[in-house]
Write an enzyme that holds these catalytic residues in place. Structure first.
Site, PDB file in Angstrom:
ATOM      1  N   ARG A  95     -22.531 -31.358 -12.541  1.00  0.00           N
ATOM      2  CA  ARG A  95     -21.324 -30.829 -11.916  1.00  0.00           C
ATOM      3  C   ARG A  95     -21.095 -31.583 -10.608  1.00  0.00           C
ATOM      4  O   ARG A  95     -22.022 -32.169 -10.044  1.00  0.00           O
ATOM      5  CB  ARG A  95     -21.473 -29.331 -11.625  1.00  0.00           C
ATOM      6  CG  ARG A  95     -21.692 -28.472 -12.865  1.00  0.00           C
ATOM      7  CD  ARG A  95     -21.871 -27.010 -12.481  1.00  0.00           C
ATOM      8  NE  ARG A  95     -22.032 -26.138 -13.647  1.00  0.00           N
ATOM      9  CZ  ARG A  95     -23.200 -25.784 -14.172  1.00  0.00           C
ATOM     10  NH1 ARG A  95     -24.332 -26.226 -13.620  1.00  0.00           N
ATOM     11  NH2 ARG A  95     -23.254 -24.993 -15.231  1.00  0.00           N
ATOM     12  N   LYS A 102     -25.373 -23.939 -10.720  1.00  0.00           N
ATOM     13  CA  LYS A 102     -24.568 -22.747 -10.934  1.00  0.00           C
ATOM     14  C   LYS A 102     -25.479 -21.593 -11.333  1.00  0.00           C
ATOM     15  O   LYS A 102     -26.338 -21.733 -12.186  1.00  0.00           O
ATOM     16  CB  LYS A 102     -23.535 -23.009 -12.035  1.00  0.00           C
ATOM     17  CG  LYS A 102     -22.467 -21.941 -12.143  1.00  0.00           C
ATOM     18  CD  LYS A 102     -21.382 -22.373 -13.112  1.00  0.00           C
ATOM     19  CE  LYS A 102     -20.276 -21.341 -13.180  1.00  0.00           C
ATOM     20  NZ  LYS A 102     -19.206 -21.756 -14.134  1.00  0.00           N
ATOM     21  N   HIS A 123     -15.345 -32.892 -14.113  1.00  0.00           N
ATOM     22  CA  HIS A 123     -15.749 -32.093 -15.265  1.00  0.00           C
ATOM     23  C   HIS A 123     -15.410 -32.782 -16.576  1.00  0.00           C
ATOM     24  O   HIS A 123     -16.042 -32.508 -17.598  1.00  0.00           O
ATOM     25  CB  HIS A 123     -15.113 -30.700 -15.185  1.00  0.00           C
ATOM     26  CG  HIS A 123     -16.131 -29.602 -15.199  1.00  0.00           C
ATOM     27  ND1 HIS A 123     -17.079 -29.446 -14.203  1.00  0.00           N
ATOM     28  CD2 HIS A 123     -16.398 -28.620 -16.104  1.00  0.00           C
ATOM     29  CE1 HIS A 123     -17.857 -28.407 -14.496  1.00  0.00           C
ATOM     30  NE2 HIS A 123     -17.463 -27.898 -15.640  1.00  0.00           N
ATOM     31  N   ARG A 177     -18.425 -34.624 -17.414  1.00  0.00           N
ATOM     32  CA  ARG A 177     -19.464 -33.681 -17.882  1.00  0.00           C
ATOM     33  C   ARG A 177     -19.171 -33.255 -19.330  1.00  0.00           C
ATOM     34  O   ARG A 177     -20.091 -33.217 -20.153  1.00  0.00           O
ATOM     35  CB  ARG A 177     -19.477 -32.475 -16.945  1.00  0.00           C
ATOM     36  CG  ARG A 177     -20.464 -31.360 -17.322  1.00  0.00           C
ATOM     37  CD  ARG A 177     -20.498 -30.339 -16.187  1.00  0.00           C
ATOM     38  NE  ARG A 177     -21.002 -29.044 -16.605  1.00  0.00           N
ATOM     39  CZ  ARG A 177     -22.296 -28.707 -16.632  1.00  0.00           C
ATOM     40  NH1 ARG A 177     -23.214 -29.601 -16.286  1.00  0.00           N
ATOM     41  NH2 ARG A 177     -22.674 -27.494 -16.993  1.00  0.00           N
ATOM     42  N   HIS A 223     -26.424 -24.331 -19.103  1.00  0.00           N
ATOM     43  CA  HIS A 223     -25.693 -23.140 -19.548  1.00  0.00           C
ATOM     44  C   HIS A 223     -26.663 -22.003 -19.814  1.00  0.00           C
ATOM     45  O   HIS A 223     -27.678 -22.191 -20.490  1.00  0.00           O
ATOM     46  CB  HIS A 223     -24.919 -23.444 -20.843  1.00  0.00           C
ATOM     47  CG  HIS A 223     -23.720 -24.315 -20.637  1.00  0.00           C
ATOM     48  ND1 HIS A 223     -23.100 -25.001 -21.660  1.00  0.00           N
ATOM     49  CD2 HIS A 223     -23.020 -24.613 -19.505  1.00  0.00           C
ATOM     50  CE1 HIS A 223     -22.077 -25.673 -21.177  1.00  0.00           C
ATOM     51  NE2 HIS A 223     -22.010 -25.462 -19.881  1.00  0.00           N
ATOM     52  N   TYR A 265     -18.207 -27.360 -27.449  1.00  0.00           N
ATOM     53  CA  TYR A 265     -18.174 -28.795 -27.732  1.00  0.00           C
ATOM     54  C   TYR A 265     -18.276 -29.084 -29.225  1.00  0.00           C
ATOM     55  O   TYR A 265     -17.837 -30.134 -29.684  1.00  0.00           O
ATOM     56  CB  TYR A 265     -19.289 -29.511 -26.962  1.00  0.00           C
ATOM     57  CG  TYR A 265     -19.146 -29.343 -25.466  1.00  0.00           C
ATOM     58  CD1 TYR A 265     -18.094 -29.941 -24.780  1.00  0.00           C
ATOM     59  CD2 TYR A 265     -20.030 -28.558 -24.740  1.00  0.00           C
ATOM     60  CE1 TYR A 265     -17.939 -29.758 -23.418  1.00  0.00           C
ATOM     61  CE2 TYR A 265     -19.880 -28.372 -23.379  1.00  0.00           C
ATOM     62  CZ  TYR A 265     -18.835 -28.975 -22.726  1.00  0.00           C
ATOM     63  OH  TYR A 265     -18.665 -28.781 -21.374  1.00  0.00           O
TER      64      TYR A 265
END
Length: 321
Positions: free
Chosen positions: A136, A161, A268, A271, A294, A303
């Site tokens: 990120r 995150k 992003h 990413r 994640h 994805y």
């Protein structure tokens, strides 16, 4: 600074507790919006009903995404729990946003190559790490010299995150560029240490106490430092902060336009492209989940939708004519 003494007091409250400037600005925006929505009543005079009405307004009239509504809720809960010390009761009787997430924008491998060909030096290295390691934007600019392990070709991401730590891959093709960048950081540090007011790089409170000499130690310096020294907000500490994250997307947008890419490109996007290209290369989804950081594999599964040819892999009848 805001003209409101109340909002300024919240800013000071957050600065003292080392909240990031990005979080401070975001929370103040939603707190101010909440107050204005309720005809400028003081939050102490409000409670659950006003909060629920505000969140419903965001979903029904502003049509905000679920994530945006969640940020607004976090800001208001922070206000009542931490600042006012008047915790809300059970908040849940509000209209939840049903606006779905957009499918991510993905670059082809040729488009990534074209984008990178428009960059050089520091900007090329930053973009290459964004794509090559799936970081990120804030994770990139907050990297410290010690976080890049050239021997094992990996990057340590601290407090990403959700304040999670993880290890991500590092392309061996970037070793020489990173070595050169570390040399630049070392030269900057030596120059900064000659300044009588220089207080060293910013360190989290616990680490500053544990490692008192760390602020002027090379390994703790930001890998991508700011071009100039500045005073730390809320203090008189002269420091060299990290590269301004808002400039990263500007650099990428300019490069994409020069490369003739007809897509919206930002950090992003690289990413997203990292994740999609990993899956195309045969990586399993759990590995990609870990690389991206994640918490839930369902977030990564978006994805797999991008990878399918056509909608749900259905072949158009036009193709058989």
């Amino acid at each position: 600074m805001s003209s409101s003494p109340f909002l300024n007091s919240i800013r000071e409250f957050m600065l003292v507790r080392r909240y990031s400037l990005r979080t401070i600005d975001s929370y103040l925006y939603w707190i101010k919006y909440f107050i204005v929505f309720n005809k400028k009543k003081h939050p102490r005079e409000m409670g659950d009903n006003e909060v629920e009405a505000f969140l419903t307004h965001l979903a029904v009239h502003r049509n905000v995404a679920a994530a945006t509504q969640g940020i607004a809720l976090n800001a208001i809960v922070f206000l009542y729990n931490k600042v006012l010390e008047k915790p809300l009761n059970q908040i849940g009787d509000f209209k939840r946003s049903s606006r779905q997430r957009k499918l991510p924008t993905i670059l082809t491998r040729d488009e990534v190559s074209g984008l990178l060909s428009q960059l050089q030096g520091l900007h090329l290295l930053m973009a290459s790490i964004l794509y090559g390691s799936g970081l990120r934007r804030m994770e990139l600019v907050r990297l410290r010299v010690k976080d890049v392990d050239l021997d094992n070709l990996q990057i340590q991401v601290w407090n990403g995150k959700g304040f999670k730590h993880r290890l991500v891959t590092l392309a061996p093709e970037l070793k020489e560029a990173i070595i050169r960048q570390k040399s630049r950081v070392k030269a900057l540090l030596e120059e900064d240490c000659l300044h009588p007011e220089y207080a060293g790089v910013w360190m989290p409170d616990a680490q500053a106490r544990k490692y008192p000499s760390a602020p002027k130690n090379l390994v703790w310096q930001f890998l991508f430092p700011s071009s100039r020294l500045s005073y730390e907000p809320g203090t008189r500490n002269l420091r060299r902060h990290h590269f301004d994250e808002t400039n990263v997307n500007k650099i990428l947008r300019t490069a994409s336009q020069k490369a003739g890419i007809e897509k919206q490109v930002g950090s992003h996007t690289l990413r997203h492209s990292f994740a999609t290209h990993l899956l195309q290369s045969g990586a399993d989804i759990r590995t990609v989940q870990q690389q991206l950081g994640h918490a839930d594999v369902k977030t990564t599964e978006i994805y797999t939708h991008v990878l399918k040819q056509g909608a749900q892999g259905v072949k158009s009848p036009l193709s058989t004519l």
